[in-house]
Design an enzyme around this catalytic site. Structure first.
Site, PDB file in Angstrom:
ATOM      1  N   TRP A   1       0.847  -1.213   0.000  1.00 55.88           N
ATOM      2  CA  TRP A   1       0.000   0.000   0.000  1.00 55.88           C
ATOM      3  C   TRP A   1       0.879   1.259   0.000  1.00 55.88           C
ATOM      4  O   TRP A   1       1.861   1.306   0.746  1.00 55.88           O
ATOM      5  CB  TRP A   1      -0.877  -0.030   1.258  1.00 55.88           C
ATOM      6  CG  TRP A   1      -1.697   1.194   1.516  1.00 55.88           C
ATOM      7  CD1 TRP A   1      -2.610   1.755   0.674  1.00 55.88           C
ATOM      8  CD2 TRP A   1      -1.702   1.987   2.712  1.00 55.88           C
ATOM      9  NE1 TRP A   1      -3.184   2.849   1.279  1.00 55.88           N
ATOM     10  CE2 TRP A   1      -2.648   3.011   2.528  1.00 55.88           C
ATOM     11  CE3 TRP A   1      -1.013   1.926   3.934  1.00 55.88           C
ATOM     12  CZ2 TRP A   1      -2.916   3.973   3.508  1.00 55.88           C
ATOM     13  CZ3 TRP A   1      -1.285   2.871   4.911  1.00 55.88           C
ATOM     14  CH2 TRP A   1      -2.226   3.881   4.703  1.00 55.88           C
TER      15      TRP A   1
ATOM     16  N   ASP B   1       0.978  -9.118   0.839  1.00 51.79           N
ATOM     17  CA  ASP B   1      -0.353  -8.519   0.976  1.00 51.79           C
ATOM     18  C   ASP B   1      -0.503  -7.338   0.032  1.00 51.79           C
ATOM     19  O   ASP B   1       0.359  -6.460  -0.038  1.00 51.79           O
ATOM     20  CB  ASP B   1      -0.550  -8.033   2.418  1.00 51.79           C
ATOM     21  CG  ASP B   1      -1.966  -7.529   2.641  1.00 51.79           C
ATOM     22  OD1 ASP B   1      -2.850  -8.373   2.870  1.00 51.79           O
ATOM     23  OD2 ASP B   1      -2.195  -6.306   2.559  1.00 51.79           O
TER      24      ASP B   1
ATOM     25  N   TYR C   1      -5.129  -0.602  -4.294  1.00 51.25           N
ATOM     26  CA  TYR C   1      -3.847   0.086  -4.064  1.00 51.25           C
ATOM     27  C   TYR C   1      -3.286   0.627  -5.377  1.00 51.25           C
ATOM     28  O   TYR C   1      -3.148  -0.118  -6.356  1.00 51.25           O
ATOM     29  CB  TYR C   1      -2.804  -0.843  -3.415  1.00 51.25           C
ATOM     30  CG  TYR C   1      -3.131  -1.296  -2.006  1.00 51.25           C
ATOM     31  CD1 TYR C   1      -4.152  -0.710  -1.251  1.00 51.25           C
ATOM     32  CD2 TYR C   1      -2.406  -2.313  -1.398  1.00 51.25           C
ATOM     33  CE1 TYR C   1      -4.438  -1.135   0.042  1.00 51.25           C
ATOM     34  CE2 TYR C   1      -2.677  -2.745  -0.098  1.00 51.25           C
ATOM     35  CZ  TYR C   1      -3.704  -2.156   0.608  1.00 51.25           C
ATOM     36  OH  TYR C   1      -3.986  -2.580   1.882  1.00 51.25           O
TER      37      TYR C   1
ATOM     38  N   SER D   1     -11.372  -7.309   6.702  1.00 51.03           N
ATOM     39  CA  SER D   1     -10.463  -6.278   7.205  1.00 51.03           C
ATOM     40  C   SER D   1     -11.264  -5.163   7.851  1.00 51.03           C
ATOM     41  O   SER D   1     -12.203  -4.641   7.231  1.00 51.03           O
ATOM     42  CB  SER D   1      -9.630  -5.733   6.042  1.00 51.03           C
ATOM     43  OG  SER D   1      -8.804  -4.686   6.489  1.00 51.03           O
TER      44      SER D   1
ATOM     45  N   GLN E   1      -7.986  -8.717   9.257  1.00 47.03           N
ATOM     46  CA  GLN E   1      -6.844  -7.822   8.989  1.00 47.03           C
ATOM     47  C   GLN E   1      -7.144  -6.426   9.545  1.00 47.03           C
ATOM     48  O   GLN E   1      -7.682  -5.575   8.856  1.00 47.03           O
ATOM     49  CB  GLN E   1      -6.528  -7.754   7.491  1.00 47.03           C
ATOM     50  CG  GLN E   1      -5.226  -7.004   7.264  1.00 47.03           C
ATOM     51  CD  GLN E   1      -4.774  -6.913   5.815  1.00 47.03           C
ATOM     52  OE1 GLN E   1      -4.527  -5.832   5.322  1.00 47.03           O
ATOM     53  NE2 GLN E   1      -4.650  -8.043   5.143  1.00 47.03           N
TER      54      GLN E   1
ATOM     55  N   SER F   1       0.152  -1.957   9.500  1.00 43.37           N
ATOM     56  CA  SER F   1       0.838  -0.784  10.071  1.00 43.37           C
ATOM     57  C   SER F   1       1.384  -1.025  11.474  1.00 43.37           C
ATOM     58  O   SER F   1       1.107  -0.256  12.403  1.00 43.37           O
ATOM     59  CB  SER F   1      -0.083   0.443  10.051  1.00 43.37           C
ATOM     60  OG  SER F   1      -0.352   0.865   8.738  1.00 43.37           O
ATOM     61  N   PRO F   2       2.206  -2.062  11.631  1.00 43.93           N
ATOM     62  CA  PRO F   2       2.799  -2.298  12.964  1.00 43.93           C
ATOM     63  C   PRO F   2       3.731  -1.164  13.392  1.00 43.93           C
ATOM     64  O   PRO F   2       3.972  -0.988  14.586  1.00 43.93           O
ATOM     65  CB  PRO F   2       3.576  -3.612  12.781  1.00 43.93           C
ATOM     66  CG  PRO F   2       3.802  -3.737  11.304  1.00 43.93           C
ATOM     67  CD  PRO F   2       2.623  -3.074  10.647  1.00 43.93           C
TER      68      PRO F   2
ATOM     69  N   ALA G   1       2.895   1.947  12.770  1.00 42.34           N
ATOM     70  CA  ALA G   1       2.036   3.132  12.671  1.00 42.34           C
ATOM     71  C   ALA G   1       2.506   4.014  11.499  1.00 42.34           C
ATOM     72  O   ALA G   1       2.720   5.213  11.656  1.00 42.34           O
ATOM     73  CB  ALA G   1       1.990   3.906  13.985  1.00 42.34           C
TER      74      ALA G   1
ATOM     75  N   GLN H   1      14.991  -1.332   4.716  1.00 39.07           N
ATOM     76  CA  GLN H   1      13.991  -1.356   5.796  1.00 39.07           C
ATOM     77  C   GLN H   1      13.489  -2.781   6.032  1.00 39.07           C
ATOM     78  O   GLN H   1      13.295  -3.211   7.164  1.00 39.07           O
ATOM     79  CB  GLN H   1      12.817  -0.434   5.455  1.00 39.07           C
ATOM     80  CG  GLN H   1      13.203   1.043   5.428  1.00 39.07           C
ATOM     81  CD  GLN H   1      12.078   1.935   4.937  1.00 39.07           C
ATOM     82  OE1 GLN H   1      11.085   1.461   4.373  1.00 39.07           O
ATOM     83  NE2 GLN H   1      12.228   3.239   5.129  1.00 39.07           N
TER      84      GLN H   1
END
Ligand code: NDP
Length: 329
Positions: free
Chosen positions: A21, A49, A54, A151, A176, A205-206, A208, A293
């Site tokens: 996303w 995912d 998207y 979700s 989700q 979004s672990p 955030a 990352q």
């Protein structure tokens, strides 16, 4: 990398998944997208995912291209249906027509014969649940979808869906929702409801959206090239700014930095490890604008945080983390 069962199903997913996303087809070029997918595969991530919506469907196509040549049986491909993918009145939602058409379009873009987990991206209050689950059931019988998820559904919506799924014998095994040490709204209702139904959490979004990487320092300008700078001016930015780009949140994140250091982790690793401490979480979907990352964050796999670390984080984030279950969705 470690692998966890998705809810009560027999499907193993990597405990960290890569999502695309905002990145693929938008923030990053295709070469970087490929490099991120390659970094994920190299580190043992097998779960990917995406969603038809998207980057106006480009994200699915790029993921399909990036995974070309990879043995299909070695990965889990997950996508979603609900948000508009066209301007026609049927190009959205969870009607039988749109689910069938959207699924076929996703299969084409992903260059695959089947989707491992197909999610209803949101609840559609304009369509009967029976119609939606019957469409999912038919896709499952046709072998185009292996498992079904939802979700950002509330606990009540999940319970209703699970009852129909039982009746229609649909393998509804995934939820989700957004989940991080800053956003804990699923803990009170969604997680207990899912646990009773054997539905695992695949959380988004672990970090955030990067706030928990510590890159957004209080009283400093938004860093160039960061997500917040990339999406400036969009509705996504309004939400990010309102939720997280606030002084008290950024100051609290700064206070967590030494806890990460003492645990031998970077802040992003601590944030991902934190969500993985919850046994109801089957997988944490990370996003990445650079392959570095991915390489950094995957080191959170298999990490156990001791109770004192969890307590200290709770104390620092007291009054900052959101717990209100009515904010689901
Ligand atoms: P994260 O919370 O993991 O945020 C990812 C972003 O944080 C990256 O793109 C990057 O942004 C930044 N970041 C990541 N790692 C680091 C690092 N080590 N150091 C510094 N910055 C870092 O997840 P996302 O918000 O991207 O969501 C993940 C996935 O979840 C999505 O791709 C999607 O698949 C899914 N999702 C599902 C939703 C749903 O409704 N079901 C909604 C939203 C997401 P940058 O470098 O640009 O600052």
């Amino acid at each position: 990398m470690q692998y966890r069962k998705l809810g009560k199903s027999g499907l193993l997913v990597s405990e960290m998944a890569l999502g695309n996303w905002i990145t693929h087809g938008a923030q990053v070029d295709d070469t970087t997208a490929q490099a991120c997918v390659d970094a994920a595969l190299d580190s043992g991530i097998t779960t990917f995912d995406t969603a038809d919506v998207y980057s106006e469907t480009r994200a699915e196509s790029i993921l399909g291209e990036s995974l070309k040549g990879i043995r299909r049986e070695s990965i889990e491909l997950c996508t979603k249906v609900f948000h508009p993918t066209g301007t026609g009145h049927n190009d959205k939602g969870l009607s039988r027509k749109h689910i069938m058409e959207a699924c076929h379009a996703s299969l084409r873009r992903l260059q695959t014969d089947y989707i491992d987990v197909y999610y209803a991206h949101r609840f559609d209050s304009t369509v009967s649940l029976e119609e939606t689950f019957l469409a999912f059931s038919d896709l499952v019988r046709q072998g185009k979808v292996l498992y079904v998820g939802v979700s950002e559904w509330t606990a009540e919506q999940i319970k209703l869906g699970a009852a129909l799924a039982r009746e229609l014998r649909v393998p509804f095994v995934a939820s989700q929702p957004q989940y991080s040490m800053l956003w804990r709204v699923i803990e009170a209702e969604v997680i207990p409801a899912c646990e009773r139904e054997g539905i695992g959490q695949v959380v988004w979004s672990p970090l955030a959206q990067g706030i928990l990487s510590g890159k957004y320092a209080p009283d400093k300008p938004i860093p160039e090239g960061s997500r917040a700078s990339t999406i400036a001016g969009s509705p996504f930015f309004e939400r990010l700014a309102g939720q997280w780009l606030r002084k008290e949140v950024l100051q609290a994140v700064e206070r967590i930095r030494p806890i990460a250091q003492e645990s031998g982790l970077t802040l992003p690793q601590l944030a991902v490890a934190w969500v993985l401490q919850n046994p109801q979480v089957s997988s944490a979907i990370i996003g990445a604008s650079k392959p570095e990352q991915v390489k950094e964050n995957v080191k959170a796999a298999g990490v156990t945080l001791d109770t004192e670390v969890m307590r200290q984080i709770n104390t620092i984030l007291n009054g900052v983390s959101e717990f209100d279950p009515s904010k689901t969705g």
